[in-house]
Write a protein that holds these residues in place. Structure first.
Motif, PDB file in Angstrom:
ATOM      1  N   UNK A  37      35.317  33.030  45.923  1.00 41.09           N
ATOM      2  CA  UNK A  37      36.619  33.663  46.149  1.00 41.09           C
ATOM      3  C   UNK A  37      36.757  34.861  45.204  1.00 41.09           C
ATOM      4  N   UNK A  38      37.402  35.937  45.651  1.00 43.43           N
ATOM      5  CA  UNK A  38      37.630  37.075  44.746  1.00 43.43           C
ATOM      6  C   UNK A  38      38.612  36.669  43.642  1.00 43.43           C
ATOM      7  N   UNK A  39      38.260  36.916  42.403  1.00 37.12           N
ATOM      8  CA  UNK A  39      39.141  36.591  41.282  1.00 37.12           C
ATOM      9  C   UNK A  39      39.208  37.766  40.320  1.00 37.12           C
ATOM     10  N   UNK A  40      40.260  37.783  39.508  1.00 44.76           N
ATOM     11  CA  UNK A  40      40.372  38.788  38.456  1.00 44.76           C
ATOM     12  C   UNK A  40      39.736  38.287  37.163  1.00 44.76           C
ATOM     13  N   UNK A  41      39.909  37.003  36.886  1.00 42.43           N
ATOM     14  CA  UNK A  41      39.368  36.416  35.661  1.00 42.43           C
ATOM     15  C   UNK A  41      39.433  34.899  35.772  1.00 42.43           C
ATOM     16  N   UNK A  42      38.706  34.227  34.887  1.00 45.48           N
ATOM     17  CA  UNK A  42      38.777  32.770  34.813  1.00 45.48           C
ATOM     18  C   UNK A  42      38.455  32.332  33.389  1.00 45.48           C
ATOM     19  N   UNK A  62      52.576  39.844  35.040  1.00 37.59           N
ATOM     20  CA  UNK A  62      52.735  41.196  35.579  1.00 37.59           C
ATOM     21  C   UNK A  62      52.147  42.293  34.682  1.00 37.59           C
ATOM     22  N   UNK A  63      52.361  42.261  33.349  1.00 32.18           N
ATOM     23  CA  UNK A  63      51.736  43.299  32.510  1.00 32.18           C
ATOM     24  C   UNK A  63      50.217  43.297  32.562  1.00 32.18           C
ATOM     25  N   UNK A  64      49.626  42.160  32.955  1.00 34.79           N
ATOM     26  CA  UNK A  64      48.164  42.069  33.062  1.00 34.79           C
ATOM     27  C   UNK A  64      47.694  42.156  34.516  1.00 34.79           C
ATOM     28  N   UNK A  65      48.601  42.665  35.387  1.00 40.47           N
ATOM     29  CA  UNK A  65      48.273  42.872  36.804  1.00 40.47           C
ATOM     30  C   UNK A  65      47.844  41.589  37.511  1.00 40.47           C
ATOM     31  N   UNK A  66      48.491  40.493  37.171  1.00 39.83           N
ATOM     32  CA  UNK A  66      48.204  39.207  37.794  1.00 39.83           C
ATOM     33  C   UNK A  66      49.358  38.807  38.701  1.00 39.83           C
ATOM     34  N   UNK A  67      49.006  38.322  39.890  1.00 34.47           N
ATOM     35  CA  UNK A  67      50.007  37.903  40.868  1.00 34.47           C
ATOM     36  C   UNK A  67      50.000  36.392  41.077  1.00 34.47           C
ATOM     37  N   UNK A  68      48.826  35.795  40.980  1.00 37.35           N
ATOM     38  CA  UNK A  68      48.702  34.356  41.259  1.00 37.35           C
ATOM     39  C   UNK A  68      47.723  33.741  40.272  1.00 37.35           C
ATOM     40  N   UNK A  69      47.836  32.451  40.081  1.00 37.52           N
ATOM     41  CA  UNK A  69      46.882  31.727  39.237  1.00 37.52           C
ATOM     42  C   UNK A  69      46.809  30.277  39.703  1.00 37.52           C
ATOM     43  N   UNK A 102      42.539  33.339  37.711  1.00 35.10           N
ATOM     44  CA  UNK A 102      43.603  34.350  37.744  1.00 35.10           C
ATOM     45  C   UNK A 102      43.308  35.381  38.821  1.00 35.10           C
ATOM     46  N   UNK A 103      44.388  35.809  39.526  1.00 35.10           N
ATOM     47  CA  UNK A 103      44.212  36.721  40.658  1.00 35.10           C
ATOM     48  C   UNK A 103      45.234  37.844  40.625  1.00 35.10           C
ATOM     49  N   UNK A 104      44.858  39.016  41.159  1.00 30.77           N
ATOM     50  CA  UNK A 104      45.792  40.120  41.303  1.00 30.77           C
ATOM     51  C   UNK A 104      46.431  40.137  42.687  1.00 30.77           C
ATOM     52  N   UNK A 105      46.158  39.100  43.494  1.00 31.73           N
ATOM     53  CA  UNK A 105      46.775  38.931  44.812  1.00 31.73           C
ATOM     54  C   UNK A 105      46.896  37.437  45.091  1.00 31.73           C
ATOM     55  N   UNK A 106      47.781  37.023  45.986  1.00 31.91           N
ATOM     56  CA  UNK A 106      47.979  35.593  46.236  1.00 31.91           C
ATOM     57  C   UNK A 106      46.736  34.928  46.836  1.00 31.91           C
ATOM     58  N   UNK A 107      46.525  33.674  46.462  1.00 38.24           N
ATOM     59  CA  UNK A 107      45.449  32.888  47.067  1.00 38.24           C
ATOM     60  C   UNK A 107      45.835  32.514  48.501  1.00 38.24           C
ATOM     61  N   UNK A 162      52.657  28.746  42.817  1.00 38.64           N
ATOM     62  CA  UNK A 162      53.269  29.055  44.100  1.00 38.64           C
ATOM     63  C   UNK A 162      54.635  29.706  43.861  1.00 38.64           C
ATOM     64  N   UNK A 163      55.277  30.256  44.919  1.00 38.84           N
ATOM     65  CA  UNK A 163      56.551  30.972  44.726  1.00 38.84           C
ATOM     66  C   UNK A 163      57.625  30.160  44.012  1.00 38.84           C
TER      67      UNK A 163
END
Length: 221
Positions: A25-30, A99-106, A124-129, A83-84
């Protein structure tokens, strides 16, 4: 933050696990981490996350993290996400850290032994899973469990050589009849060994045995 106490082999396994997540899966970090007796994360392995971001998290945000292991003492969940509803209930964490770290979902993968969280992986993700991505993330749990059980064996449990053979075959999915055939013993003998193993591992069936984090340690005679 404690320095990781992993052998080269264990470090390689952890790196492979985090790399596998990044490939499915595309991720920003883990982040892979162990959890101490006080349910606090420790011994971190970072993937795609800066040391400064991690220091900021530990200094200002880890106790208000809605997916912190300590918040999941009373259940047996092994995968949770931001989740929301969770985001709405934790506005400070979302707005000040994510948000300051450009993260949307985790999402958080929890590795448990006898219902106690002993390790985890933050993803960690910059878009929702998507739901499919959550399913793929859930599929990595058995790999994470095997790695963690190698790092944190249950040193209070020991097994005879025959029990070790049977445990190995159970992990490979062999039936009782197949185990009896391979070891040249009767079916009743296999069942007796399994009952002893279940008692030692404090489990009631094969599924619990495979996921319980038992150690394979030979008894000395």
């Amino acid at each position: 933050m404690s320095s990781p106490q992993f052998s080269d082999h264990q470090q390689t396994l952890i790196d492979c696990c985090l790399n596998t997540i990044a490939h499915i899966i595309p991720i920003s970090a883990s982040v892979y981490y162990l959890v101490n007796d006080h349910w606090q994360p420790d011994n971190y392995v970072l993937y795609g996350i800066s040391a400064q971001m991690h220091r900021d998290y530990l200094a200002y945000f880890h106790q208000i993290d809605p997916l912190h292991p300590n918040k999941f003492r009373g259940d047996d969940l092994r995968l949770v996400r931001m989740d929301p509803e969770v985001r709405q209930q934790n506005q400070a964490f979302f707005h000040d850290f994510m948000q300051p770290n450009n993260l949307t979902d985790m999402a958080e993968v929890f590795i448990r032994r006898k219902n106690k969280i002993i390790a985890g992986i933050s993803v960690l993700r910059d878009s929702p899973f998507s739901q499919l991505e959550i399913m793929r993330l859930n599929a990595i749990l058995p790999v994470a469990e095997l790695i963690t059980f190698d790092i944190l064996p249950d040193s209070l449990v020991s097994y005879t050589p025959k029990e070790q053979e049977i445990i190995h075959l159970v992990r490979e999915g062999a039936s009782n009849k197949r185990i009896a055939l391979l070891l040249g013993v009767s079916l009743s003998t296999v069942k007796t060994h399994l009952r002893n193993v279940f008692t030692k591992a404090n489990v009631t069936n094969r599924t619990e045995l495979v996921s319980s984090g038992f150690i394979i340690r030979q008894e000395k005679f």
